[in-house]
Design a protein around this motif. Structure first.
Motif, PDB file in Angstrom:
ATOM      1  N   PHE A 162       0.868  -1.179   0.000  1.00  0.00           N
ATOM      2  CA  PHE A 162       0.000   0.000   0.000  1.00  0.00           C
ATOM      3  C   PHE A 162       0.902   1.225   0.000  1.00  0.00           C
ATOM      4  O   PHE A 162       2.102   1.129   0.314  1.00  0.00           O
ATOM      5  CB  PHE A 162      -0.932   0.000   1.222  1.00  0.00           C
ATOM      6  N   PRO A 163       0.385   2.399  -0.379  1.00  0.00           N
ATOM      7  CA  PRO A 163       1.215   3.606  -0.400  1.00  0.00           C
ATOM      8  C   PRO A 163       1.796   3.899   0.984  1.00  0.00           C
ATOM      9  O   PRO A 163       1.070   3.999   1.972  1.00  0.00           O
ATOM     10  CB  PRO A 163       0.227   4.708  -0.826  1.00  0.00           C
ATOM     11  N   LYS A 164       3.109   4.018   1.066  1.00  0.00           N
ATOM     12  CA  LYS A 164       3.778   4.184   2.354  1.00  0.00           C
ATOM     13  C   LYS A 164       3.510   5.539   2.998  1.00  0.00           C
ATOM     14  O   LYS A 164       3.763   5.720   4.185  1.00  0.00           O
ATOM     15  CB  LYS A 164       5.292   3.969   2.198  1.00  0.00           C
ATOM     16  N   ASP A 165       3.000   6.487   2.229  1.00  0.00           N
ATOM     17  CA  ASP A 165       2.686   7.799   2.800  1.00  0.00           C
ATOM     18  C   ASP A 165       1.237   7.875   3.283  1.00  0.00           C
ATOM     19  O   ASP A 165       0.726   8.967   3.583  1.00  0.00           O
ATOM     20  CB  ASP A 165       2.955   8.908   1.783  1.00  0.00           C
ATOM     21  N   THR A 166       0.553   6.726   3.372  1.00  0.00           N
ATOM     22  CA  THR A 166      -0.840   6.700   3.813  1.00  0.00           C
ATOM     23  C   THR A 166      -0.950   7.219   5.245  1.00  0.00           C
ATOM     24  O   THR A 166      -0.285   6.705   6.154  1.00  0.00           O
ATOM     25  CB  THR A 166      -1.414   5.275   3.736  1.00  0.00           C
ATOM     26  N   GLN A 167      -1.776   8.235   5.436  1.00  0.00           N
ATOM     27  CA  GLN A 167      -1.998   8.799   6.761  1.00  0.00           C
ATOM     28  C   GLN A 167      -3.152   8.044   7.437  1.00  0.00           C
ATOM     29  O   GLN A 167      -4.290   8.107   6.989  1.00  0.00           O
ATOM     30  CB  GLN A 167      -2.335  10.286   6.654  1.00  0.00           C
ATOM     31  N   MET A 168      -2.840   7.342   8.510  1.00  0.00           N
ATOM     32  CA  MET A 168      -3.835   6.528   9.202  1.00  0.00           C
ATOM     33  C   MET A 168      -4.126   7.080  10.589  1.00  0.00           C
ATOM     34  O   MET A 168      -3.355   7.867  11.131  1.00  0.00           O
ATOM     35  CB  MET A 168      -3.340   5.082   9.307  1.00  0.00           C
ATOM     36  N   LYS A 201      -6.403  -3.591  -0.988  1.00  0.00           N
ATOM     37  CA  LYS A 201      -7.652  -3.018  -1.497  1.00  0.00           C
ATOM     38  C   LYS A 201      -8.767  -3.933  -1.025  1.00  0.00           C
ATOM     39  O   LYS A 201      -8.607  -5.155  -1.032  1.00  0.00           O
ATOM     40  CB  LYS A 201      -7.661  -2.961  -3.024  1.00  0.00           C
ATOM     41  N   PHE A 235      -8.913   2.502  -3.120  1.00  0.00           N
ATOM     42  CA  PHE A 235      -9.172   1.861  -1.838  1.00  0.00           C
ATOM     43  C   PHE A 235      -9.960   0.559  -1.934  1.00  0.00           C
ATOM     44  O   PHE A 235      -9.779  -0.336  -1.114  1.00  0.00           O
ATOM     45  CB  PHE A 235      -9.939   2.829  -0.926  1.00  0.00           C
ATOM     46  N   PRO A 238      -3.425  -0.268   6.330  1.00  0.00           N
ATOM     47  CA  PRO A 238      -4.619   0.571   6.444  1.00  0.00           C
ATOM     48  C   PRO A 238      -5.888  -0.234   6.218  1.00  0.00           C
ATOM     49  O   PRO A 238      -5.925  -1.153   5.398  1.00  0.00           O
ATOM     50  CB  PRO A 238      -4.427   1.607   5.333  1.00  0.00           C
ATOM     51  N   TYR A 240      -9.654   0.639   5.021  1.00  0.00           N
ATOM     52  CA  TYR A 240     -10.416   1.725   4.409  1.00  0.00           C
ATOM     53  C   TYR A 240     -11.912   1.538   4.669  1.00  0.00           C
ATOM     54  O   TYR A 240     -12.459   0.458   4.471  1.00  0.00           O
ATOM     55  CB  TYR A 240     -10.176   1.770   2.900  1.00  0.00           C
ATOM     56  N   LYS A 298      -9.103   6.069   6.950  1.00  0.00           N
ATOM     57  CA  LYS A 298      -8.002   5.111   6.868  1.00  0.00           C
ATOM     58  C   LYS A 298      -7.552   4.793   8.287  1.00  0.00           C
ATOM     59  O   LYS A 298      -6.953   5.626   8.969  1.00  0.00           O
ATOM     60  CB  LYS A 298      -6.853   5.706   6.040  1.00  0.00           C
TER      61      LYS A 298
END
Length: 265
Positions: free
Chosen positions: A30-36, A65, A105, A141, A143, A154
């Motif tokens: 998953f995108p490593k910059d995902t803000q959770m 996903k 997502f 994450p 979603y 997230k």
């Protein structure tokens, strides 16, 4: 003599090392910059989206996903003054708009459901034919879409891997819960079902029963949201009658005190 003790220590360390599992080589991407964020208590009461992110053969790389819904919602009815052509154009625009919003997502494909007139027995799903591996220290994450605002939340979550270890095709019912967290209660020496909420969602029944086919050696991958941290608790994940090994999880005591009810094993 020193070499003898060295060998004993080495054998002890090897014996203590955890046995390798089928899930160890699976990488969830998953995108490593995902803000959770941590899911708040009762926050999931107005959210959509399944916790299931994969069904199928063992795969070393799986994209995080999720399936959006077990049963896809029916299309809206045409407006009173709307022609069939205008209705088709409007529905397509709405679908394209939703696709742009949800594509990062949620999966585009639907859950591959099958139906039977006879109710599926969940008692046959146990540790005899399913193996559950919990990666409670891994973070992915989860979603969820807010029904009112359409915002995609997230949440910090951890993955649960479930494998068909039998030589038969298993029927996985879709009417009931997926993975379930059970917390150990010292005073009663029993585990009870716990959620990050104080309400319950009951299953529905109808004229037919839906299920997913899980072939031998195929897997399911679910995500489970982290709770607000607090006291260390002894826990395990359950999937119908199958249970994982016990592990430790940190949970705010207030969450456990505010459960709708305690359902013991």
């Amino acid at each position: 003599m020193k070499s003898f003790f060295f060998v004993l220590i080495l054998l002890f360390l090897i014996g203590c090392k955890e046995e390798k599992t089928f899930a160890d080589d699976i990488v969830l991407t998953f995108p490593k910059d995902t803000q959770m964020k941590v899911q708040d208590f009762n926050e999931d009461s107005n959210e959509g989206g399944e916790n299931l992110l994969y069904i199928g053969k063992l795969n070393q790389n799986i994209e995080v996903k999720y399936y959006e819904a077990i049963f896809p919602p029916p299309p809206p009815p045409p407006l009173p003054t709307e022609s069939e052509k205008d209705f088709s154009i409007r529905i397509k625009k709405e679908k394209d708009s939703l696709f742009q919003l949800k594509n990062p997502f949620f999966k585009n494909e639907e859950i591959p459901l099958l139906f039977s007139k006879n109710e599926n027995s969940v008692d046959s799903l146990s540790n005899k034919n399913l193996q559950i591996i919990v990666k409670e220290n891994d973070t992915i994450p989860l979603y969820k879409e807010n029904y009112d605002t359409k915002i995609i939340n997230k949440y910090f979550a951890f993955p649960i891997f479930i494998k068909n270890i039998s030589n038969k095709i298993l029927r996985i019912p879709t009417e009931s819960k997926s993975t379930a967290l059970y917390i150990y209660e010292d005073s009663l020496d029993r585990f009870y079902f716990a959620r990050n909420s104080n309400y319950m969602i009951c299953g529905t029944t109808g004229g037919s029963y839906s299920y997913i086919e899980l072939k031998p050696n195929e897997i399911l991958v679910y995500a489970y949201p982290y709770f607000k941290s607090g006291t260390k608790q002894k826990a395990k994940m359950k999937f119908y009658k199958a249970s994982s090994k016990e592990f430790e999880i940190s949970i705010d005591d207030k969450i456990l005190k505010n459960q709708y009810n305690k359902y013991y094993e």
